[in-house]
Design a protein around this motif. Structure first.
Motif, short mmCIF file in Angstrom:
data_model
loop_
_atom_site.label_atom_id
_atom_site.label_comp_id
_atom_site.label_asym_id
_atom_site.label_seq_id
_atom_site.Cartn_x
_atom_site.Cartn_y
_atom_site.Cartn_z
N SER A 1 15.15 10.53 -5.36
CA SER A 1 14.25 9.17 -5.08
C SER A 1 13.65 9.04 -6.76
N LEU A 2 12.96 7.69 -7.13
CA LEU A 2 12.32 7.95 -8.11
C LEU A 2 11.13 6.77 -7.30
N LEU A 3 9.66 8.08 -7.54
CA LEU A 3 8.96 7.21 -7.71
C LEU A 3 8.17 7.03 -8.84
N THR A 4 7.51 5.68 -9.61
CA THR A 4 6.65 5.76 -10.63
C THR A 4 5.64 4.17 -10.39
N PHE A 5 4.86 4.24 -12.06
CA PHE A 5 3.93 3.35 -11.35
C PHE A 5 3.29 3.32 -10.27
N ASN A 6 3.13 3.86 -9.24
CA ASN A 6 2.40 3.94 -8.31
C ASN A 6 0.68 3.94 -8.32
N GLU A 7 -0.25 2.92 -8.04
CA GLU A 7 -1.94 3.78 -8.25
C GLU A 7 -1.98 4.56 -7.80
N TRP A 8 -2.56 5.11 -6.63
CA TRP A 8 -2.46 6.41 -6.72
C TRP A 8 -1.23 7.98 -5.88
N SER A 9 -0.43 7.20 -5.35
CA SER A 9 0.69 9.55 -5.49
C SER A 9 1.63 8.37 -5.70
N GLY A 10 2.88 9.13 -6.22
CA GLY A 10 4.66 9.01 -6.26
C GLY A 10 4.29 9.10 -4.60
N ILE A 11 4.07 10.62 -4.25
CA ILE A 11 4.12 10.97 -2.39
C ILE A 11 2.94 11.50 -2.05
N SER A 12 2.54 11.40 -1.09
CA SER A 12 0.81 11.88 -0.47
C SER A 12 1.78 12.42 0.95
N ASN B 1 3.18 0.84 -5.78
CA ASN B 1 2.46 0.75 -4.36
C ASN B 1 1.34 1.64 -4.84
N VAL B 2 0.73 1.29 -4.06
CA VAL B 2 -0.68 2.38 -3.94
C VAL B 2 -0.01 3.61 -3.37
N GLN B 3 0.59 3.70 -2.86
CA GLN B 3 1.66 5.48 -2.45
C GLN B 3 2.83 5.04 -2.30
N GLY B 4 3.90 5.59 -2.76
CA GLY B 4 5.12 5.36 -2.94
C GLY B 4 5.30 5.99 -1.83
N ILE B 5 5.34 7.10 -1.23
CA ILE B 5 5.71 6.69 -0.02
C ILE B 5 4.63 8.20 0.35
N PHE C 1 0.93 -1.07 0.30
CA PHE C 1 -0.22 -0.54 0.12
C PHE C 1 1.02 0.96 0.49
N SER C 2 1.78 1.37 1.34
CA SER C 2 2.61 2.35 0.98
C SER C 2 4.29 1.84 0.64
N GLY C 3 5.05 2.07 -0.08
CA GLY C 3 6.44 1.33 0.10
C GLY C 3 7.34 2.21 1.63
N ILE C 4 7.26 2.98 1.26
CA ILE C 4 7.83 3.45 3.16
C ILE C 4 6.18 4.14 3.50
N LEU C 5 5.62 3.95 4.55
CA LEU C 5 5.51 4.75 5.48
C LEU C 5 5.56 6.42 6.42
#
Length: 321
Positions: free
Chosen positions: A261-272, A244-248, A223-227
């Motif tokens: 950092s690289l935020l790619t192909f996340n279903e909802w957001s790269g960073i929230s 992920n759903v959310q990258g971070i 769901f989150s790569g990093i929380l």
């Protein structure tokens, strides 16, 4: 007189067993044994709070609702609970506390949009030696607190692991590195100060912590790569969060830096940022996400310091929003 009482009691048990279609379930006052071909849910329904349910080896095609405090023990990966639909396979329902699940394999067999195990607004449960595989969402811990996870193996789920909440208590759990995502360790760190985390990982969460450095990681399929929850003065550098759903995800955190950092192909957001203040987001690449950078304001939980976030020198391309 005694013989009449025994006969009457036996008749009542037989009638109940017939109605519940679990005539072969061997039970006593505090323990129920379920064998292949019998129903685990029927055992849950007839069990009193505090009972033990032991599941023998076999395959069980079920969707379980655990609505009372029980200990449910399988026979390791030889006890397989299989889902055949698009709903949750095993759910600990809201308000229930103190459930202990152990020695089970929960298999979605590729069920579309199904969840393997959902802990929903439920506290102080124990999940021990469980494999969850082939679901859309593997394990969801939602608005819950003080749960213990040991040797939980999340394998080949689209999104393996989710801890979701808004308040600090929703993120306080005892989850050690014996738990894994696709064979890689989960690092769920609470009350850490002046720490560093680098290298291989399956999932990373930093909760109620300060001055942590996270670097040189690839985190995917959660769901989150990093929380980062209720955390401050922390740096995330040179990470790759993908699929992920959310990258971070930052929850009620401040003075966080995310860079290179690289935020790619996340279903909802790269960073929230949900919410987060006085953060610096710079020199990152956001590509092929639904939202590149997602900002959410929730004043009813905001405890972080007020101030502006700084977003600069980032590359945004092929995001939907």
């Amino acid at each position: 007189m005694n013989r009449h009482l025994i006969t009457t009691a036996t008749t009542i048990v037989l009638v109940l067993s017939t109605v519940l279609n679990c005539s072969h379930i061997a039970s006593c006052a505090e323990e129920i044994i379920v064998r292949e071909g019998e129903s685990i849910q029927d055992a849950i329904n007839i069990a009193s709070p505090g009972s033990i349910i032991r599941i023998m080896p076999g395959k069980f095609y079920e969707h379980l609702e655990i609505n009372k405090t029980l200990t449910i023990i399988g026979s390791g990966n030889e006890t397989v609970i299989l889902s055949s639909g698009s709903t949750t396979c095993v759910r600990i329902v809201r308000g229930v506390t103190g459930v202990k699940l152990s020695n089970l394999c929960i298999d979605g067999a590729g069920s579309y949009k199904a969840t393997g195990l959902w802990v929903q607004q439920s506290n102080r449960n124990q999940l021990l030696n469980i494999t969850i595989t082939n679901f859309y969402k593997g394990l969801r811990i939602y608005d819950s607190s003080q749960n213990i996870l040991r040797n939980v193996r999340l394998l080949s789920n689209t999104y393996n692991f989710e801890v979701y909440g808004l308040y600090l208590s929703h993120f306080i759990h005892d989850i050690d590195s014996s738990n894994t995502v696709n064979g890689k360790k989960i690092y769920y760190l609470v009350n850490i100060h002046n720490g560093r985390l680098t290298g291989d990982a399956g999932y990373v969460a930093i909760v109620n912590s300060t001055n942590v450095n996270i670097a040189n990681m690839t985190l995917s399929d959660n769901f989150s790569g990093i929380l980062l929850a209720y955390t401050n003065s922390t740096v995330v550098r040179n990470v790759n969060c993908t699929r992920n759903v959310q990258g971070i995800r930052l929850v009620n955190s401040y003075n966080i830096t995310v860079t290179r950092s690289l935020l790619t192909f996340n279903e909802w957001s790269g960073i929230s940022l949900e919410p987060a203040t006085t953060c610096k987001i710079y020199s990152n690449k956001f590509k092929f996400n639904e939202h590149g950078l997602y900002l959410s304001f929730a004043p009813y939980i905001l405890q972080a310091k007020t101030g502006f976030n700084k977003v600069f020198l980032n590359e945004f391309s092929n995001n939907s929003v």
